[in-house]
Design a protein around this motif. Structure first.
Motif, mmCIF file in Angstrom:
data_model
loop_
_atom_site.group_PDB
_atom_site.id
_atom_site.type_symbol
_atom_site.label_atom_id
_atom_site.label_comp_id
_atom_site.label_asym_id
_atom_site.label_seq_id
_atom_site.Cartn_x
_atom_site.Cartn_y
_atom_site.Cartn_z
ATOM 1 N N GLU A 14 -65.231 42.220 -6.775
ATOM 2 C CA GLU A 14 -66.325 41.535 -6.107
ATOM 3 C C GLU A 14 -67.632 42.004 -6.724
ATOM 4 O O GLU A 14 -67.822 43.192 -6.944
ATOM 5 C CB GLU A 14 -66.329 41.840 -4.609
ATOM 6 C CG GLU A 14 -65.143 41.307 -3.880
ATOM 7 C CD GLU A 14 -65.215 41.605 -2.389
ATOM 8 O OE1 GLU A 14 -66.242 42.158 -1.937
ATOM 9 O OE2 GLU A 14 -64.251 41.286 -1.696
ATOM 10 N N PRO A 15 -68.551 41.085 -6.968
ATOM 11 C CA PRO A 15 -69.838 41.521 -7.530
ATOM 12 C C PRO A 15 -70.655 42.278 -6.488
ATOM 13 O O PRO A 15 -70.498 42.077 -5.291
ATOM 14 C CB PRO A 15 -70.520 40.202 -7.899
ATOM 15 C CG PRO A 15 -69.897 39.197 -6.995
ATOM 16 C CD PRO A 15 -68.484 39.658 -6.771
ATOM 17 N N ALA A 16 -71.527 43.135 -6.980
ATOM 18 C CA ALA A 16 -72.408 43.872 -6.085
ATOM 19 C C ALA A 16 -73.409 42.900 -5.471
ATOM 20 O O ALA A 16 -73.971 42.057 -6.160
ATOM 21 C CB ALA A 16 -73.135 44.971 -6.854
ATOM 22 N N THR A 17 -73.611 42.998 -4.181
ATOM 23 C CA THR A 17 -74.508 42.071 -3.501
ATOM 24 C C THR A 17 -75.743 42.762 -2.934
ATOM 25 O O THR A 17 -76.581 42.107 -2.343
ATOM 26 C CB THR A 17 -73.775 41.360 -2.349
ATOM 27 O OG1 THR A 17 -73.277 42.349 -1.448
ATOM 28 C CG2 THR A 17 -72.643 40.505 -2.881
ATOM 29 N N GLY A 18 -75.850 44.040 -3.079
ATOM 30 C CA GLY A 18 -76.996 44.751 -2.506
ATOM 31 C C GLY A 18 -76.721 45.149 -1.073
ATOM 32 O O GLY A 18 -75.623 44.973 -0.551
ATOM 33 N N ARG A 19 -77.735 45.660 -0.425
ATOM 34 C CA ARG A 19 -77.562 46.117 0.952
ATOM 35 C C ARG A 19 -77.656 44.962 1.908
ATOM 36 O O ARG A 19 -78.416 44.023 1.714
ATOM 37 C CB ARG A 19 -78.635 47.139 1.292
ATOM 38 C CG ARG A 19 -78.474 48.411 0.488
ATOM 39 C CD ARG A 19 -79.427 49.447 0.956
ATOM 40 N NE ARG A 19 -79.128 49.762 2.357
ATOM 41 C CZ ARG A 19 -79.774 50.653 3.056
ATOM 42 N NH1 ARG A 19 -80.758 51.316 2.518
ATOM 43 N NH2 ARG A 19 -79.461 50.884 4.309
ATOM 44 N N ARG A 20 -76.905 45.052 2.962
ATOM 45 C CA ARG A 20 -76.986 44.060 4.035
ATOM 46 C C ARG A 20 -78.146 44.406 4.937
ATOM 47 O O ARG A 20 -78.439 45.569 5.179
ATOM 48 C CB ARG A 20 -75.695 44.062 4.849
ATOM 49 C CG ARG A 20 -74.546 43.459 4.117
ATOM 50 C CD ARG A 20 -73.291 43.490 4.931
ATOM 51 N NE ARG A 20 -73.510 43.067 6.308
ATOM 52 C CZ ARG A 20 -72.622 43.199 7.269
ATOM 53 N NH1 ARG A 20 -71.468 43.748 7.007
ATOM 54 N NH2 ARG A 20 -72.871 42.798 8.494
ATOM 55 N N ARG A 21 -78.778 43.369 5.453
ATOM 56 C CA ARG A 21 -79.834 43.596 6.438
ATOM 57 C C ARG A 21 -79.213 44.085 7.731
ATOM 58 O O ARG A 21 -78.181 43.596 8.157
ATOM 59 C CB ARG A 21 -80.566 42.296 6.731
ATOM 60 C CG ARG A 21 -81.687 42.029 5.809
ATOM 61 C CD ARG A 21 -82.479 40.829 6.214
ATOM 62 N NE ARG A 21 -82.208 40.376 7.579
ATOM 63 C CZ ARG A 21 -82.848 39.386 8.166
ATOM 64 N NH1 ARG A 21 -83.778 38.754 7.531
ATOM 65 N NH2 ARG A 21 -82.549 39.007 9.392
ATOM 66 N N ALA A 22 -79.892 45.016 8.342
ATOM 67 C CA ALA A 22 -79.406 45.517 9.633
ATOM 68 C C ALA A 22 -79.678 44.466 10.701
ATOM 69 O O ALA A 22 -80.755 43.872 10.739
ATOM 70 C CB ALA A 22 -80.097 46.823 9.988
ATOM 71 N N ARG A 23 -78.714 44.229 11.547
ATOM 72 C CA ARG A 23 -78.898 43.273 12.646
ATOM 73 C C ARG A 23 -79.662 43.941 13.763
ATOM 74 O O ARG A 23 -79.321 45.030 14.196
ATOM 75 C CB ARG A 23 -77.547 42.806 13.177
ATOM 76 C CG ARG A 23 -76.918 41.739 12.335
ATOM 77 C CD ARG A 23 -75.641 41.268 12.948
ATOM 78 N NE ARG A 23 -75.885 40.594 14.229
ATOM 79 C CZ ARG A 23 -74.927 40.184 15.033
ATOM 80 N NH1 ARG A 23 -73.684 40.384 14.722
ATOM 81 N NH2 ARG A 23 -75.215 39.570 16.163
ATOM 82 N N ARG A 24 -80.686 43.268 14.218
ATOM 83 C CA ARG A 24 -81.420 43.774 15.371
ATOM 84 C C ARG A 24 -80.738 43.247 16.617
ATOM 85 O O ARG A 24 -80.442 42.056 16.718
ATOM 86 C CB ARG A 24 -82.856 43.309 15.325
ATOM 87 C CG ARG A 24 -83.619 43.961 14.203
ATOM 88 C CD ARG A 24 -85.101 43.693 14.213
ATOM 89 N NE ARG A 24 -85.580 42.762 15.205
ATOM 90 C CZ ARG A 24 -86.561 41.905 14.993
ATOM 91 N NH1 ARG A 24 -87.138 41.848 13.819
ATOM 92 N NH2 ARG A 24 -86.967 41.082 15.943
#
Length: 122
Positions: free
Chosen positions: A84-94
């Motif tokens: 799987e390609p790197a996608t970066g960090r996921r946004r934290a859900r508020r």
């Protein structure tokens, strides 16, 4: 109870990777084909997972008659398909604040008292 040193758990070195090309051949032998147990050890997955995926035709495999085998090209394709390609960090859900629709609605006091009193008809 004395411990048996031969039964102690030892960490084994990682298995050697399969040859990079399907055309690779050993000295006097033809192309190397791996049994499901060997292939699972090389891929570091459970053998049952490998057999299940091969039975569903979800991964490349080779059959010699009725015997399931995996070539080096099959193993390389399995690894490439799982990458799987790197996608970066996921946004934290508020967390969203609860709305009035999410809260349980209290039952009316009048409906509770009316149901418990007997019907008087004199």
């Amino acid at each position: 109870m004395p411990s048996n040193p031969s039964r102690s758990r030892r960490r084994l070195p990682p298995p050697a990777p399969p040859p990079a090309h399907a055309g690779d051949q050993s000295d006097d032998q033809g192309p190397r084909l791996y049994t499901p147990a060997e292939a699972a050890a090389l891929l570091r997955v459970p053998e049952a997972w490998l057999r299940r995926r091969a039975g569903r035709r979800q991964i490349p495999r080779t059959f010699l008659g009725k015997h399931l085998r995996f070539s080096a090209a099959d193993l390389a394709a399995i690894i490439a398909a799982a990458a799987e390609p790197a996608t970066g960090r996921r946004r934290a859900r508020r967390p969203r604040p609860p709305s009035t629709a999410d809260l349980p609605q209290p039952r009316s006091h009048a409906s509770i008292t009316a149901a418990t009193q007997p019907n008087r008809s004199e």
